[in-house]
Design a protein around this motif. Structure first.
Motif, short mmCIF file in Angstrom:
data_model
loop_
_atom_site.label_atom_id
_atom_site.label_comp_id
_atom_site.label_asym_id
_atom_site.label_seq_id
_atom_site.Cartn_x
_atom_site.Cartn_y
_atom_site.Cartn_z
N ALA A 147 -7.61 -1.61 8.50
CA ALA A 147 -7.53 -1.37 7.07
C ALA A 147 -6.16 -0.91 6.60
O ALA A 147 -5.64 0.10 7.08
N PRO A 148 -5.57 -1.61 5.61
CA PRO A 148 -4.34 -1.12 4.98
C PRO A 148 -4.67 -0.09 3.90
O PRO A 148 -5.69 -0.19 3.20
N PHE A 149 -3.83 0.91 3.76
CA PHE A 149 -3.95 1.95 2.74
C PHE A 149 -2.67 1.88 1.92
O PHE A 149 -1.59 2.21 2.41
N VAL A 150 -2.78 1.45 0.67
CA VAL A 150 -1.61 1.17 -0.16
C VAL A 150 -1.44 2.26 -1.20
O VAL A 150 -2.36 2.55 -1.99
N GLY A 195 -12.79 11.81 12.85
CA GLY A 195 -11.60 11.84 13.70
C GLY A 195 -10.87 10.50 13.77
O GLY A 195 -10.11 10.25 14.71
N GLY A 196 -11.08 9.66 12.76
CA GLY A 196 -10.43 8.35 12.75
C GLY A 196 -11.16 7.30 13.56
O GLY A 196 -10.72 6.15 13.63
N GLN A 197 -12.29 7.67 14.15
CA GLN A 197 -13.05 6.74 14.99
C GLN A 197 -14.08 5.99 14.13
O GLN A 197 -15.28 6.05 14.35
N VAL A 198 -13.56 5.27 13.15
CA VAL A 198 -14.39 4.60 12.16
C VAL A 198 -13.80 3.21 11.93
O VAL A 198 -12.58 3.07 11.77
N CYS A 199 -14.65 2.19 11.86
CA CYS A 199 -14.15 0.82 11.71
C CYS A 199 -13.43 0.60 10.39
O CYS A 199 -12.56 -0.27 10.28
N ILE A 200 -13.79 1.37 9.35
CA ILE A 200 -13.12 1.22 8.06
C ILE A 200 -12.04 2.28 7.86
O ILE A 200 -11.52 2.44 6.76
N ALA A 201 -11.69 3.00 8.91
CA ALA A 201 -10.63 4.01 8.80
C ALA A 201 -9.32 3.35 8.39
O ALA A 201 -8.99 2.23 8.81
N ALA A 202 -8.54 4.05 7.55
CA ALA A 202 -7.21 3.57 7.21
C ALA A 202 -6.39 3.47 8.49
O ALA A 202 -6.24 4.44 9.21
N ASN A 203 -5.86 2.28 8.75
CA ASN A 203 -5.15 2.04 10.01
C ASN A 203 -3.65 1.88 9.80
O ASN A 203 -2.87 2.19 10.68
N ARG A 204 -3.28 1.38 8.61
CA ARG A 204 -1.86 1.12 8.30
C ARG A 204 -1.59 1.68 6.89
O ARG A 204 -2.27 1.29 5.94
N PHE A 205 -0.62 2.56 6.76
CA PHE A 205 -0.29 3.14 5.47
C PHE A 205 0.98 2.48 4.93
O PHE A 205 2.04 2.57 5.54
N TYR A 206 0.85 1.81 3.79
CA TYR A 206 1.98 1.17 3.13
C TYR A 206 2.26 1.94 1.84
O TYR A 206 1.44 1.96 0.92
N ALA A 245 1.56 -9.80 1.81
CA ALA A 245 1.71 -10.63 3.01
C ALA A 245 1.57 -9.79 4.28
O ALA A 245 0.90 -10.21 5.24
N ARG A 246 2.16 -8.63 4.28
CA ARG A 246 2.07 -7.75 5.45
C ARG A 246 0.64 -7.24 5.63
O ARG A 246 0.13 -7.19 6.75
N ALA A 247 0.01 -6.85 4.54
CA ALA A 247 -1.35 -6.33 4.63
C ALA A 247 -2.33 -7.38 5.14
O ALA A 247 -3.27 -7.07 5.88
N ASN A 248 -2.12 -8.64 4.75
CA ASN A 248 -3.03 -9.71 5.14
C ASN A 248 -2.67 -10.36 6.47
O ASN A 248 -3.42 -11.22 6.95
N ALA A 249 -1.57 -9.94 7.08
CA ALA A 249 -1.12 -10.55 8.34
C ALA A 249 -1.88 -9.97 9.52
O ALA A 249 -1.31 -9.33 10.41
#
Length: 494
Positions: A264-267, A289-300, A416-420
């Motif tokens: 997940a991207p977090f914008v 603790g971040g162990q969630v499939c929908i956890a924010a994984n990338r912060f833009y 583009a980065r978020a969808n890559a």
């Protein structure tokens, strides 16, 4: 219901729930459930094998006709009574989750409330299964359309939400009139057994639900796939495992629902309310603790607010209190096992070698670094900056309390980065301009978007992703539809 007592004795001495009673595994095999905070054994439970899987299918087949014929109102009442029982036992269920999963008690309490809501929502949906009747456009006959239970269903759930992942699957199956076979994760089987006990207390007939803990999943699931009576399979877990299960499902054209990996991207846009963005970031990153499939994984984060957002976010992460989930004031429990800690460390080390820097980091209990023994499986809450696009953690699920921050200036480049990524489960967008936030959200290739909020799961809304994040939806009106087949009749009408 007392979690320590459950850990010590009830639940049929840790047996399987099969045919409405507790049974030991056919071959007597057992395995240990460990407390991630200490490494100690919580208790041993029976380990189902292929013979148990077949016995569970037999029990479900015997119960299936009666459950399908049970009036929707009665199914609804049983599910609503289970909701009431889960709510009444919220505290002991939460403590049980923390014992076997490790998450902070506040997160476990929130999970029980969320998990119980699936029973309430699908109790309401059970009586709203619709049908259709109308005249054929060319005249001469009528269309009659009915929705019927798909049949025996099988479910495999992960360890990160031992209550909610079980109820999100079995509640709609039971509401639709389908028996359910449940294989919980070997790390966290006790909560699923407790839920089965509450369903039985609520009046669920024998054989309608079977719960089979095991540490030999391939043997159990393989036996189900070999059986023609299984008509629906639902899985939550990694994309890699999902691919293997899809191949098995294809052999018999089994109806499947797959909720798989995320990235997940977090914008944070230039005009974002930074107070709201930091609160949302903590919710989206640190729940469980971040162990969630929908956890924010990338912060833009837009360059104009990157420094201020990172400082505020880093301060919040540094204040996180790590420790055993049952301890007073703890907001970050351990990761589920030493392998999980090792994977997060590996991703952090990879990012650091590629030029990333640690901007903020919390503390962990002394000795709690996931080493063998009783130190526990902890990783500090961490914010990384200057994370390059080729860092592994921007392409793989971190599944831990680590937040990599990257900067953007151009929105087209951001999209583009978020969808890559081959994943498309969830995303988060923060902007004071709601129209702009929604337009941006619509450009992201995901199944769910949190707009100006870091919590987006709701039993009344469809949960699921696109691309390699899965097939189908759970929750919402779509959730019960996944367990129904459509029958059409052409009726002569004199």
């Amino acid at each position: 219901m007392d979690p320590e007592k459950i850990a010590a004795g009830p639940l049929g001495e840790g047996d399987l729930w099969l045919g409405g009673r507790w049974r030991a595994a056919a071959d007597g095999r057992r395995f240990a459930v460990l407390d991630p905070a200490t490494g100690r054994t919580v208790r041993e439970v029976s380990a189902a094998g292929a013979a148990d899987a077949r016995a569970a299918m037999d029990a479900a087949a015997e119960a299936a006709p009666g459950w399908a014929a049970t009036p929707a109102r009665r199914r609804s009442e049983i599910l609503h009574r289970t909701y009431e029982l889960m709510t009444a036992h919220l505290e002991p269920l939460a403590r049980l989750i923390t014992l076997e999963n490790g998450k902070a008690l506040r997160d476990a309490r929130a999970e029980v409330s969320y998990a119980a809501e699936f029973f309430r929502w699908f109790a309401e949906e059970a009586v709203r299964i619709d049908a259709g009747f109308g005249e054929a456009p060319n005249g001469g006959f009528r269309h009659l359309v009915q929705h019927r239970p798909v049949g025996i269903t099988a479910h495999v759930t992960p360890w990160n939400f031992p209550a909610a992942m079980a109820t999100r699957k079995i509640a709609p199956a039971l509401a639709a009139g389908c028996p359910a076979l449940l294989k919980p994760a070997p790390d966290t089987p006790l909560t699923a057994l407790a839920v089965a006990e509450l369903l039985a207390e609520a009046g669920l007939p024998d054989g309608v639900l079977q719960v089979l803990p095991t540490d030999r999943a391939a043997e159990v699931v393989g036996a189900w796939f070999e059986d023609e009576r299984m008509r629906k399979f639902s899985f939550t877990g990694s994309t890699a495992t999902g691919r293997l299960l899809l191949r098995q499902a294809a052999e018999r054209v089994v109806n499947v629902t797959m909720e798989l990996g995320g990235n997940a991207p977090f914008v944070v846009c230039a005009d974002a309310d930074l107070d709201a963005a930091v609160r949302g970031a903590m919710d989206a990153k640190m729940r469980g603790g971040g162990q969630v499939c929908i956890a924010a994984n990338r912060f833009y984060v837009h360059a104009s607010v990157a420094e201020e957002f990172t400082a505020r976010f880093g301060a919040a992460m540094a204040e996180v209190v790590a420790g055993p989930g049952l301890a007073e004031g703890v907001t970050l429990g351990p990761l589920v096992n030493p392998a999980a800690v090792a994977k997060v460390r590996e991703l952090v080390d990879d990012a650091l070698t590629r030029g990333a820097r640690i901007a903020a980091q919390g503390a962990v209990p002394e000795g709690g670094q996931g080493e063998p023994g009783e130190q526990g499986c902890f990783h500090p809450a961490t914010v990384l900056v200057d994370v390059p696009d080729d860092a592994r953690m921007l392409h793989e699920e971190v599944f831990g309390p680590v937040a990599p921050v990257s900067v953007f200036t151009d929105e087209d480049e951001l999209v583009a980065r978020a969808n890559a990524t081959p994943y498309g489960l969830a995303a988060y967008v923060f902007s004071r301009d709601l129209a702009h936030a929604v337009r941006l959200a619509e450009r992201l290739e995901v199944g769910m978007v949190g707009v100006n909020r870091g919590l987006l799961s709701d039993p009344a809304a469809p949960f699921g992703g696109v691309k390699q994040s899965g097939l189908g939806r759970e929750g919402g009106r779509e959730g019960i539809g996944a367990f129904l087949e459509t029958t059409y009749m052409a009726v002569d009408w004199p």
